[in-house]
Design a protein around this motif. Structure first.
Motif, PDB file in Angstrom:
ATOM      1  N   ALA A 171      -9.956   7.418   1.031  1.00 51.74           N
ATOM      2  CA  ALA A 171      -9.700   7.073   2.288  1.00 51.74           C
ATOM      3  C   ALA A 171      -8.281   6.433   2.120  1.00 51.74           C
ATOM      4  CB  ALA A 171     -10.759   6.381   3.212  1.00 51.74           C
ATOM      5  N   ASP A 172      -7.226   6.707   2.748  1.00 52.65           N
ATOM      6  CA  ASP A 172      -6.119   5.952   2.657  1.00 52.65           C
ATOM      7  C   ASP A 172      -5.607   5.554   1.183  1.00 52.65           C
ATOM      8  OD1 ASP A 172      -5.412   6.012   5.067  1.00 52.65           O
ATOM      9  OD2 ASP A 172      -6.285   4.186   5.874  1.00 52.65           O
ATOM     10  N   GLY A 173      -6.356   6.377   0.159  1.00 51.64           N
ATOM     11  CA  GLY A 173      -6.101   6.161  -1.061  1.00 51.64           C
ATOM     12  C   GLY A 173      -7.192   5.349  -1.916  1.00 51.64           C
ATOM     13  N   ASP A 174      -8.169   4.803  -1.194  1.00 50.79           N
ATOM     14  CA  ASP A 174      -8.991   4.229  -2.002  1.00 50.79           C
ATOM     15  C   ASP A 174     -10.531   4.962  -1.876  1.00 50.79           C
ATOM     16  OD1 ASP A 174      -7.234   2.172  -2.400  1.00 50.79           O
ATOM     17  OD2 ASP A 174      -8.347   0.873  -1.150  1.00 50.79           O
ATOM     18  N   ALA A 175     -11.500   4.608  -2.706  1.00 51.41           N
ATOM     19  CA  ALA A 175     -12.867   5.097  -2.598  1.00 51.41           C
ATOM     20  C   ALA A 175     -13.835   4.101  -2.973  1.00 51.41           C
ATOM     21  CB  ALA A 175     -13.065   6.328  -3.474  1.00 51.41           C
ATOM     22  N   ARG A 195      -8.853  14.478  -8.050  1.00 53.03           N
ATOM     23  CA  ARG A 195      -8.083  15.800  -7.993  1.00 53.03           C
ATOM     24  C   ARG A 195      -7.428  15.961  -6.816  1.00 53.03           C
ATOM     25  NH1 ARG A 195      -9.422  20.627  -5.507  1.00 53.03           N
ATOM     26  NH2 ARG A 195     -11.238  19.723  -4.763  1.00 53.03           N
ATOM     27  N   VAL A 196      -6.051  16.163  -6.752  1.00 52.66           N
ATOM     28  CA  VAL A 196      -5.032  16.198  -5.564  1.00 52.66           C
ATOM     29  C   VAL A 196      -5.476  17.524  -4.902  1.00 52.66           C
ATOM     30  CG1 VAL A 196      -2.707  16.152  -4.767  1.00 52.66           C
ATOM     31  CG2 VAL A 196      -3.653  14.672  -6.613  1.00 52.66           C
ATOM     32  N   THR A 210       5.170  11.598  -2.324  1.00 50.68           N
ATOM     33  CA  THR A 210       5.668  10.183  -3.025  1.00 50.68           C
ATOM     34  C   THR A 210       5.049  10.094  -4.332  1.00 50.68           C
ATOM     35  OG1 THR A 210       3.608   8.934  -2.189  1.00 50.68           O
ATOM     36  CG2 THR A 210       5.544   8.926  -0.761  1.00 50.68           C
ATOM     37  N   TRP A 211       5.418   9.179  -5.151  1.00 46.34           N
ATOM     38  CA  TRP A 211       4.820   8.867  -6.178  1.00 46.34           C
ATOM     39  C   TRP A 211       3.521   8.113  -6.061  1.00 46.34           C
ATOM     40  CZ3 TRP A 211       8.901   6.975 -10.370  1.00 46.34           C
ATOM     41  CH2 TRP A 211       9.903   7.718 -10.703  1.00 46.34           C
ATOM     42  N   VAL A 212       2.837   7.889  -7.101  1.00 51.01           N
ATOM     43  CA  VAL A 212       1.422   7.222  -6.940  1.00 51.01           C
ATOM     44  C   VAL A 212       1.042   6.237  -7.922  1.00 51.01           C
ATOM     45  CG1 VAL A 212       0.131   9.154  -8.569  1.00 51.01           C
ATOM     46  CG2 VAL A 212      -1.188   8.152  -6.743  1.00 51.01           C
ATOM     47  N   VAL A 213       0.549   5.197  -7.288  1.00 50.72           N
ATOM     48  CA  VAL A 213      -0.047   4.013  -8.220  1.00 50.72           C
ATOM     49  C   VAL A 213      -1.696   4.169  -8.222  1.00 50.72           C
ATOM     50  CG1 VAL A 213      -0.308   1.682  -7.915  1.00 50.72           C
ATOM     51  CG2 VAL A 213       2.120   2.694  -7.866  1.00 50.72           C
ATOM     52  N   ARG A 242       0.771  -1.037   0.116  1.00 51.54           N
ATOM     53  CA  ARG A 242      -0.168   0.163  -0.024  1.00 51.54           C
ATOM     54  C   ARG A 242       0.827   1.303  -0.121  1.00 51.54           C
ATOM     55  NH1 ARG A 242      -5.412  -0.137   0.991  1.00 51.54           N
ATOM     56  NH2 ARG A 242      -5.079   1.763   0.177  1.00 51.54           N
ATOM     57  N   ASN A 243       1.979   1.205  -0.350  1.00 52.13           N
ATOM     58  CA  ASN A 243       2.836   2.364  -0.579  1.00 52.13           C
ATOM     59  C   ASN A 243       2.251   3.172  -1.939  1.00 52.13           C
ATOM     60  OD1 ASN A 243       4.569   1.933   1.637  1.00 52.13           O
ATOM     61  ND2 ASN A 243       6.039   0.771   0.555  1.00 52.13           N
ATOM     62  N   ASP A 244       2.723   4.306  -1.739  1.00 53.17           N
ATOM     63  CA  ASP A 244       2.364   5.133  -3.229  1.00 53.17           C
ATOM     64  C   ASP A 244       0.837   5.344  -3.373  1.00 53.17           C
ATOM     65  OD1 ASP A 244       4.936   5.308  -3.716  1.00 53.17           O
ATOM     66  OD2 ASP A 244       4.975   4.140  -5.493  1.00 53.17           O
ATOM     67  N   ASN A 245      -0.072   5.452  -2.296  1.00 53.29           N
ATOM     68  CA  ASN A 245      -1.330   5.656  -2.168  1.00 53.29           C
ATOM     69  C   ASN A 245      -1.554   7.149  -2.516  1.00 53.29           C
ATOM     70  OD1 ASN A 245      -0.772   3.463  -0.562  1.00 53.29           O
ATOM     71  ND2 ASN A 245      -2.749   3.703   0.653  1.00 53.29           N
ATOM     72  N   LEU A 246      -2.559   7.375  -3.407  1.00 54.89           N
ATOM     73  CA  LEU A 246      -3.173   8.828  -3.665  1.00 54.89           C
ATOM     74  C   LEU A 246      -3.887   9.199  -2.476  1.00 54.89           C
ATOM     75  CD1 LEU A 246      -3.055  10.820  -5.881  1.00 54.89           C
ATOM     76  CD2 LEU A 246      -4.899   9.695  -6.781  1.00 54.89           C
TER      77      LEU A 246
END
Length: 423
Positions: free
Chosen positions: A382-386, A405-406, A412-415, A347-351
């Motif tokens: 939430a922690d990169g997920d929806a 939209r950030v 970090t980078w993002v996956v 779960r690294n590189d979360n958005l």
């Protein structure tokens, strides 16, 4: 025990709640010997889904304990939904599914009763939480207190779990190895998440249960843990090097809350697949992509929408205002939208710090501005997920574009692993 104010007009005697004999419907017989440790699992209904994670949790514990270890471990499942009909239904299902283990004493099933709870409708506001969240977290503290108090004399030690976790291989021996540490301890932590995997000495359980009950409406249970630990003489947290319990649930027992967090230190992470966990096949209507993210090598936008867990979009560090937009070939009435980001193993590189937005079809819009300018927010990640089903998010008709939209610069980078659309 002392009393504490409940509301301007009501007080409750905490001792009256937890000291009388427990009025519980129980399946499973107490054992004739005191075991090594008891695992306590409270379980309640989860809104917005029919999924019952409890059976995954129990299956995992059964699979990862040998027959001799089952003689040392007792699993206490407490059905604590405020709907007593639901509790009865699940307890019967648990008994029927695991009858052998219930009758051996390895599993015990108990119910709470509504009468054990203080006034949850008038919880004092803290942390700017909503009324529903205040009620939910206060009830959780009471649930934990009740379960701990019930479990005091079953084993030498007690481990608190949730009903949506799996356990690591050989977790019993791993726990045993920590019992010989030279440092004096009150709480050993076998997970980095919340209150999961926290182990107490049974001799301390009455104190811990009392503190959770006395402060049930002051803070979430994980924030109450530190002062409890320090009261018991342990200044610093003691974590196992590798976590032995992993969170798998995505739907919270708090309505409209998504809980995708996982423990990066989990011992068996390399052998567990978390992405696309239990998601039905998506419809994924035809679409194209636009992004202001800087794409890394050939990890292009299309890989975020191919329903393939092994491929993904990979972008360099996003800036505030950067967007990732999916443009549908035809406007769609969507029933569910799922966004999964971060590397599936760690779960690294979360958005993070990102909103999921949409725009609807506008008559007269030009081909060069298919999405228009009227984007509305659906939900935050939430922690990169929806997952709009988990969060109870209403989706307008005739969706033409979806946009991530950030809101602030990331470090970090993002996956982006997958975007799943259901029509």
């Amino acid at each position: 025990m002392a009393t504490r104010p409940m509301s301007p007009s009501k007080r409750v005697d905490v001792g009256q709640i937890i000291n009388p004999p427990f009025k519980v419907l129980m399946y499973g017989q107490p054992r004739g010997h005191k075991g090594l440790f008891t695992i306590g699992i409270p379980s309640a209904q989860r809104p917005n889904t029919d999924r019952i994670y409890l059976f995954d949790t129990v299956d995992s514990i059964i699979d990862k304990t040998t027959e001799s270890e089952k003689e040392e471990v007792t699993l206490v499942i407490m059905l604590c939904d405020l709907n007593s009909t639901y509790n009865t239904h699940i307890s019967v299902n648990v008994y029927n599914t695991y009858q052998q283990h219930v009758e051996s004493g390895f599993i015990q099933i108990i119910h709470t009763q509504r009468s054990i709870y203080p006034d949850l409708e008038h919880v004092k506001p803290t942390f700017n939480d909503t009324k529903d969240r205040l009620k939910w977290r206060a009830k959780q503290n009471v649930d934990f207190s009740f379960l701990m108090h019930y479990s005091i004399n079953i084993s030498e030690y007690y481990i608190q779990l949730e009903d949506d976790v799996i356990v690591a291989s050989d977790f019993v021996n791993s726990i045993k190895s920590h019992l010989s540490i030279s440092t004096a301890w009150a709480v050993l932590e076998f997970s980095r998440l919340g209150f999961i995997g926290k182990m107490f000495k049974s001799s301390d359980l009455e104190y811990v249960a009392s503190k959770l009950m006395l402060r049930y409406d002051e803070a979430p249970c994980d924030l109450l843990l530190s002062p409890i630990r320090m009261d018991l003489g342990q200044k610093k947290s003691i974590h196992s090097k590798q976590s032995l319990f992993q969170h798998i649930g995505r739907f919270s027992s708090l309505k409209n809350k998504l809980m995708p967090s996982i423990d990066n230190k989990f011992k068996d992470n390399a052998n567990v697949t978390f992405d696309l966990y239990n998601y039905p096949a998506a419809d994924d209507p035809e679409a194209s992509f636009q992004t202001t993210f800087e794409t890394y090598l050939n990890f292009t936008t299309e890989f975020a929408y191919d329903n393939n867990a092994s491929s993904f979009f990979w972008g360099k560090t996003p800036k505030k205002g950067d967007t990732f937009t999916l443009v549908l070939a035809m406007p769609q009435n969507l029933t569910r939208i799922v966004v999964l980001t971060g590397k599936k193993e760690t779960r690294n590189d979360n958005l993070l710090y990102t909103d999921l937005e949409c725009s609807t079809f506008q008559f007269g819009s030009s081909e060069t501005d298919e999405c228009g300018t009227m984007f509305i927010k659906l939900t935050g990640l939430a922690d990169g997920d929806a997952d709009t089903l988990a969060t109870g998010t209403a989706i307008p008709n005739n969706v033409k574009c979806l946009r991530l939209r950030v809101k602030r610069k990331l470090r970090t980078w993002v996956v982006i692993r997958e975007i799943l659309l259901y029509t």
